[in-house]
Scaffold this motif. Structure first.
Motif, PDB file in Angstrom:
ATOM      1  N   LYS A  75     -10.663  -9.775 -39.353  1.00 22.49           N
ATOM      2  CA  LYS A  75     -11.616  -9.349 -38.316  1.00 22.49           C
ATOM      3  C   LYS A  75     -11.141  -8.080 -37.619  1.00 22.49           C
ATOM      4  CE  LYS A  75     -14.930  -9.883 -35.147  1.00 22.49           C
ATOM      5  NZ  LYS A  75     -14.569  -8.801 -34.225  1.00 22.49           N
ATOM      6  N   LEU A  76      -9.827  -8.001 -37.296  1.00 23.89           N
ATOM      7  CA  LEU A  76      -9.308  -6.873 -36.528  1.00 23.89           C
ATOM      8  C   LEU A  76      -9.129  -5.619 -37.385  1.00 23.89           C
ATOM      9  CD1 LEU A  76      -8.088  -5.804 -33.868  1.00 23.89           C
ATOM     10  CD2 LEU A  76      -5.873  -6.659 -34.643  1.00 23.89           C
ATOM     11  N   LEU A  77      -8.387  -5.733 -38.491  1.00 25.77           N
ATOM     12  CA  LEU A  77      -7.999  -4.551 -39.261  1.00 25.77           C
ATOM     13  C   LEU A  77      -9.024  -4.139 -40.313  1.00 25.77           C
ATOM     14  CD1 LEU A  77      -4.208  -5.367 -39.842  1.00 25.77           C
ATOM     15  CD2 LEU A  77      -5.243  -3.987 -38.043  1.00 25.77           C
ATOM     16  N   ALA A  78      -9.806  -5.099 -40.809  1.00 26.02           N
ATOM     17  CA  ALA A  78     -10.764  -4.768 -41.865  1.00 26.02           C
ATOM     18  C   ALA A  78     -12.180  -4.567 -41.341  1.00 26.02           C
ATOM     19  CB  ALA A  78     -10.755  -5.871 -42.931  1.00 26.02           C
ATOM     20  N   VAL A  79     -12.627  -5.463 -40.462  1.00 24.51           N
ATOM     21  CA  VAL A  79     -14.016  -5.396 -39.990  1.00 24.51           C
ATOM     22  C   VAL A  79     -14.164  -4.438 -38.816  1.00 24.51           C
ATOM     23  CG1 VAL A  79     -15.943  -6.730 -39.048  1.00 24.51           C
ATOM     24  CG2 VAL A  79     -14.459  -7.744 -40.800  1.00 24.51           C
ATOM     25  N   ASP A  80     -13.307  -4.595 -37.792  1.00 26.04           N
ATOM     26  CA  ASP A  80     -13.447  -3.774 -36.585  1.00 26.04           C
ATOM     27  C   ASP A  80     -12.883  -2.367 -36.778  1.00 26.04           C
ATOM     28  OD1 ASP A  80     -14.599  -5.956 -35.404  1.00 26.04           O
ATOM     29  OD2 ASP A  80     -12.777  -6.597 -34.361  1.00 26.04           O
ATOM     30  N   LEU A  81     -11.619  -2.268 -37.163  1.00 30.37           N
ATOM     31  CA  LEU A  81     -10.975  -0.958 -37.278  1.00 30.37           C
ATOM     32  C   LEU A  81     -11.186  -0.303 -38.640  1.00 30.37           C
ATOM     33  CD1 LEU A  81      -7.570  -1.813 -35.515  1.00 30.37           C
ATOM     34  CD2 LEU A  81      -9.601  -0.717 -34.538  1.00 30.37           C
ATOM     35  N   LYS A  82     -11.533  -1.108 -39.656  1.00 30.69           N
ATOM     36  CA  LYS A  82     -11.792  -0.599 -41.020  1.00 30.69           C
ATOM     37  C   LYS A  82     -10.595   0.171 -41.582  1.00 30.69           C
ATOM     38  CE  LYS A  82     -16.773  -0.210 -40.133  1.00 30.69           C
ATOM     39  NZ  LYS A  82     -17.039  -1.557 -40.665  1.00 30.69           N
ATOM     40  N   TRP A  83      -9.396  -0.291 -41.264  1.00 25.97           N
ATOM     41  CA  TRP A  83      -8.193   0.352 -41.791  1.00 25.97           C
ATOM     42  C   TRP A  83      -7.866  -0.122 -43.207  1.00 25.97           C
ATOM     43  CZ3 TRP A  83      -4.393  -0.108 -36.998  1.00 25.97           C
ATOM     44  CH2 TRP A  83      -4.828   0.792 -36.017  1.00 25.97           C
ATOM     45  N   LEU A  84      -8.158  -1.378 -43.481  1.00 23.03           N
ATOM     46  CA  LEU A  84      -7.783  -1.980 -44.760  1.00 23.03           C
ATOM     47  C   LEU A  84      -8.955  -2.753 -45.346  1.00 23.03           C
ATOM     48  CD1 LEU A  84      -4.306  -3.395 -43.658  1.00 23.03           C
ATOM     49  CD2 LEU A  84      -4.663  -1.432 -45.187  1.00 23.03           C
ATOM     50  N   PRO A  85      -9.003  -2.913 -46.656  1.00 27.37           N
ATOM     51  CA  PRO A  85     -10.052  -3.729 -47.274  1.00 27.37           C
ATOM     52  C   PRO A  85      -9.850  -5.203 -46.931  1.00 27.37           C
ATOM     53  CG  PRO A  85      -8.473  -2.979 -48.920  1.00 27.37           C
ATOM     54  CD  PRO A  85      -8.137  -2.256 -47.660  1.00 27.37           C
TER      55      PRO A  85
END
Length: 318
Positions: free
Chosen positions: A151-161
């Motif tokens: 939720k944090l790194l992929a969906v919100d920040l879009k940093w990682l798949p």
């Protein structure tokens, strides 16, 4: 040494033989199988397939046939996947090994450094912070951490798949393929490292505290040696000796896959395949994989004993 290894090899054969009987009996006597639970097949077709794959024979006959084939490297045929079990292992197990190998290296590297510093600075603010972090990491379920980071790194920040091993429809090769795999494995590696580093750090910290209090450490300091040399040359070497026994459990985990993590991140590893086989009652694959883990476990135990003797010659192998 050679006498001990021969003796242990004999025990390993007996242990694996007993394990094979237990594993086969467990799955063979479980009600239902892939054929009987497949509603798309007619009764005639089910009877034909059961005869074709030898499922109409007695449990003892089936075990003897399975064991004979296993000794020749044939662990059966997956009815659900329509492939030989070993072919499926070769297709999925290396993905799990990549994930586990990177995680194991990072976990041990971080745990050793943090454990040594926390032991040296016992009861300091750093030690307190580490202990709080350890208990927090050990108490939070893996699926919660995984979903939170997605939720944090992929969906919100879009940093990682968010998951899988490759982007859907990707035809990347060479360095582009390596980069894409690294990006996709970053999240599961972070989660697995967070889950593993807590207990291992606590283990190294307690070992280091015991070693630092020994007389030879005081002698080394009295000689005027630098504190870094005392810690990382004298104390750490002896503190790592008990950790060698953990290698026996690390080897199966390298190839066993992480059932929950691979499921959460849709990682195409052997763990996710194993979970799918349970729901499909694909017993040939389940038996082959369980037997493979048993083999790795006894090999890992033997390896840890030999390495402990090499690291500490005072330990005699009998």
């Amino acid at each position: 040494m050679s006498t001990y290894i021969v003796k242990r090899m004999t025990y390993m054969v007996l242990i694996l033989l007993a394990a094979s009987v237990l594993i086969f009996s467990l799955y063979a006597l479980t009600p239902g199988d892939y054929i009987s639970s497949n509603i798309k097949l007619s009764p005639e077709r089910k009877a034909e397939l059961r005869e074709l794959y030898g499922l109409d024979k007695s449990v003892i006959e089936r075990y003897l046939i399975w064991m004979k084939n296993a000794l020749h490297g044939d662990f059966g045929y997956s009815l659900a996947q329509q492939k030989p079990v070993l072919a499926l292992f070769n297709e999925y197990i290396w993905n799990s090994f990549l994930l586990a190998a990177v995680t194991t290296f990072l976990t041990w590297f971080i745990a050793v450094i943090i454990g040594v510093i926390a032991a040296y600075k016992q009861y300091s603010w750093f030690d307190t912070f580490v202990m709080i972090g350890i208990f927090a990491a050990m108490s939070v379920p893996s699926f919660f951490i995984g979903l939170f980071l997605i939720k944090l790194l992929a969906v919100d920040l879009k940093w990682l798949p968010p998951g899988s091993m490759m982007t859907t429809g990707s035809n990347a090769t060479g360095l582009a393929y390596v980069k894409e795999v690294i990006q996709h494995m970053t999240l599961p590696v972070i989660v697995m490292t967070l889950l593993g580093v807590g207990s291992l750090t606590r283990y190294f910290r307690s070992n280091m505290i015991d070693v630092i209090k020994q007389d030879y450490i005081r002698t080394a300091r009295a000689k005027g040696l630098k504190e870094s040399k005392v810690l990382y040359t004298h104390a750490l070497r002896n503190a790592l000796l008990p950790a060698i026994t953990l290698i026996g459990f690390e080897l199966p985990s390298l190839f066993g896959g992480s059932l929950i993590i691979e499921k959460i991140f849709s990682w195409p590893g052997i763990g996710q395949l194993y979970m799918q086989s349970f729901s499909l009652r694909d017993y040939p694959l389940l038996m082959g994989f369980t037997m493979f883990i048993a083999i790795l476990t006894v090999i890992g135990t033997l390896l840890s004993d030999v390495l402990y003797h090499i690291a500490d010659p005072r330990v005699r192998l009998q």
